[in-house]
Design an enzyme around this catalytic site. Structure first.
Site, PDB file in Angstrom:
ATOM      1  N   TYR A 316      -1.858   8.549  -3.696  1.00  0.00           N
ATOM      2  CA  TYR A 316      -2.511   6.775  -4.261  1.00  0.00           C
ATOM      3  C   TYR A 316      -3.882   7.084  -4.212  1.00  0.00           C
ATOM      4  O   TYR A 316      -4.427   5.217  -4.311  1.00  0.00           O
ATOM      5  CB  TYR A 316      -2.141   6.057  -2.824  1.00  0.00           C
ATOM      6  CG  TYR A 316      -0.311   5.931  -2.705  1.00  0.00           C
ATOM      7  CD1 TYR A 316       0.338   5.916  -3.854  1.00  0.00           C
ATOM      8  CD2 TYR A 316       0.062   6.106  -1.286  1.00  0.00           C
ATOM      9  CE1 TYR A 316       1.568   5.800  -3.583  1.00  0.00           C
ATOM     10  CE2 TYR A 316       1.376   5.704  -1.673  1.00  0.00           C
ATOM     11  CZ  TYR A 316       1.904   5.485  -1.994  1.00  0.00           C
ATOM     12  OH  TYR A 316       3.505   5.386  -2.130  1.00  0.00           O
ATOM     13  N   CYS A 342      -2.707  24.747   1.120  1.00  0.00           N
ATOM     14  CA  CYS A 342      -3.071  25.805   0.842  1.00  0.00           C
ATOM     15  C   CYS A 342      -2.995  24.858  -0.909  1.00  0.00           C
ATOM     16  O   CYS A 342      -2.248  24.808  -1.567  1.00  0.00           O
ATOM     17  CB  CYS A 342      -2.384  26.998   0.173  1.00  0.00           C
ATOM     18  SG  CYS A 342      -2.995  28.336  -1.423  1.00  0.00           S
ATOM     19  N   TYR A 370       2.683   4.459   6.462  1.00  0.00           N
ATOM     20  CA  TYR A 370       2.302   5.916   5.474  1.00  0.00           C
ATOM     21  C   TYR A 370       1.687   6.941   6.041  1.00  0.00           C
ATOM     22  O   TYR A 370       1.476   7.775   5.101  1.00  0.00           O
ATOM     23  CB  TYR A 370       2.529   5.429   4.184  1.00  0.00           C
ATOM     24  CG  TYR A 370       2.924   4.660   4.024  1.00  0.00           C
ATOM     25  CD1 TYR A 370       4.941   4.157   4.368  1.00  0.00           C
ATOM     26  CD2 TYR A 370       2.917   2.475   3.827  1.00  0.00           C
ATOM     27  CE1 TYR A 370       5.596   2.231   3.511  1.00  0.00           C
ATOM     28  CE2 TYR A 370       3.676   1.805   3.475  1.00  0.00           C
ATOM     29  CZ  TYR A 370       4.885   2.007   3.837  1.00  0.00           C
ATOM     30  OH  TYR A 370       5.731   0.371   3.675  1.00  0.00           O
TER      31      TYR A 370
END
Length: 422
Positions: A316, A342, A370
């Site tokens: 976001y 990675c 979240y």
């Protein structure tokens, strides 16, 4: 881990001492902060008796589903809103009665919806096909709520807007006649109307736009018990950032709701479903510094965490304040803070921080919502432990994963070895 300059505390408990006791990386939640946010929301709607509303707060469990967090919400007198049957099971484990659980599916399997109905939770239907299936299968057996998409684009990042016309969520208000036709055909009891349009609203004006839609639609359904405005509260992530003005929200929405109830003929419950508002500021992701890496263009701080633990910055473009707990008084320098995955997993670019050294402990702030709930095992990395600080004492509320957890459920095929000829 370098332990000098202990200055950062959570409920008076030294954050570095918590890191020392439970290890890194680590999620730490401040129960007092959650309780404070609940109180602020309640107080925004607690007018004089002639100006008050019948407020119901339902915690949006998807923000943070740890059972101890859910138990805290129940202890504080909240209901809960879930989006999967497993979240409903977790809520029941935390002590919520089925009547205190609102289940809002979004294209969920019919078998899961049937299971939720049989559990006795409140279903919030979000599509015409689902209404049809409920009617054909159960007729008038189960009272439902209707999740409406008002075609209102508000909030912050487009990814978290859920009420615009192109969103997958809810039944478009354009289908008002079709909704009523299906409800009438099967005699489905409608006890609630629901809208959730996304996040990051500044004040009560957006909710008033939503209210116009819901209050008008409510006149089609004489047996309602509640009107649910979902959530959308903006949380402050950095100095100078705005947050939703809860006082303004409470005053404007309460006045509009009271006026509606007078027109409707009786008092209904006014519901909100905060998730981020209640838990975001409570959460701290503590991570250790593995490497401080000088490049020609910038200096990287590489920590023992990544997007597998906190995906919001990459998903976001979310901003999270970062504190150097080990060296809070160091001379400020510019760093780009990255993870050990990675994959590009940047937490912050060219961020001014007190001098960072290998072994320092950083805290990523506003990580309660979240964070862990969107964590993964990408790169076969383990998810961190979770700790709640309650009444000044840290409690382990989730153990750190182990390698055995990665293997759980795998069935390993044994292949015959082949000789490889050069």
């Amino acid at each position: 881990m370098q332990l000098e300059n202990h200055q950062y505390t959570i409920q008076g408990v030294d954050a570095l001492a918590i890191a020392e006791e439970f290890g890194l990386p680590l999620y730490v939640y401040d129960a007092d902060k959650i309780i404070e946010k609940i109180g602020l929301l309640r107080s925004a709607f607690s007018g004089t008796p002639d100006r008050s509303v019948n407020l119901k707060i339902k915690y949006a469990a998807k923000a943070l589903t740890n059972v101890s967090i859910l138990k805290l919400m129940r202890q504080q007198g909240l209901d809960v809103e879930v989006v999967s049957v497993n979240e409903a099971r977790l809520a029941q484990l935390a002590g919520f009665e089925p009547s205190q659980i609102m289940y809002t599916p979004s294209g969920n399997a019919w078998s899961e919806i049937q299971e939720a109905l049989e559990m006795g939770v409140q279903l919030n239907a979000d599509s015409l096909p689902l209404l049809e299936q409920i009617g054909q299968t159960y007729g008038s057996q189960y009272p439902i709520a209707l999740r409406i998409n008002p075609s209102i684009a508000e909030g912050g990042n487009f990814k978290i807007q859920t009420g615009h016309g192109d969103s997958k969520f809810g039944i478009p208000i354009d289908y008002r006649d079709q909704i009523k036709s299906i409800i009438s055909q099967y005699g489905i009891p409608v006890v609630g109307l629901h809208i959730h349009t996304g996040s990051d609203f500044k004040d009560g004006n957006t909710f008033l736009k939503i209210a116009d839609v819901l209050f008008d639609l409510a006149m089609d359904y004489p047996d309602l018990k509640f009107i649910d405005f979902g959530s959308g509260f903006k949380v402050r992530y950095r100095e100078g950032d705005y947050a939703t003005d809860l006082v303004d929200l409470g005053a404007k929405v309460s006045a509009a709701f009271r006026s509606f109830c007078e027109r409707y003929g009786r008092e209904l419950e006014l519901c909100f479903e905060p998730g981020k508002l209640l838990v975001s500021e409570s959460g701290h992701l503590l991570a250790g510094v593995n490497v401080v890496k000088e490049n020609p263009t910038r200096t990287f701080v590489q920590v023992d965490s990544g997007l597998n633990h906190l995906i919001r910055p990459m998903m976001y473009d979310a901003y999270h304040d970062i504190k150097n707990l080990s060296n809070p008084n160091g001379a400020e320098k510019s760093y780009t803070v990255v993870g050990y995955i990675c994959e590009t997993d940047t937490f912050a670019t060219d961020r001014q921080l007190p001098e960072v050294r290998t072994g320092d402990v950083l805290s990523f702030e506003n990580a309660g919502a979240y964070g862990f709930s969107m964590a993964s095992n990408y790169n076969a990395r383990l998810r961190p432990a979770e700790v709640m600080v309650y009444e000044g004492k840290p409690y382990l509320i989730r153990q750190r994963e182990t390698f055995e957890d990665l293997l759980r459920g795998q069935e390993i095929i044994e292949f015959e070895e082949e000789l490889v000829k050069n």
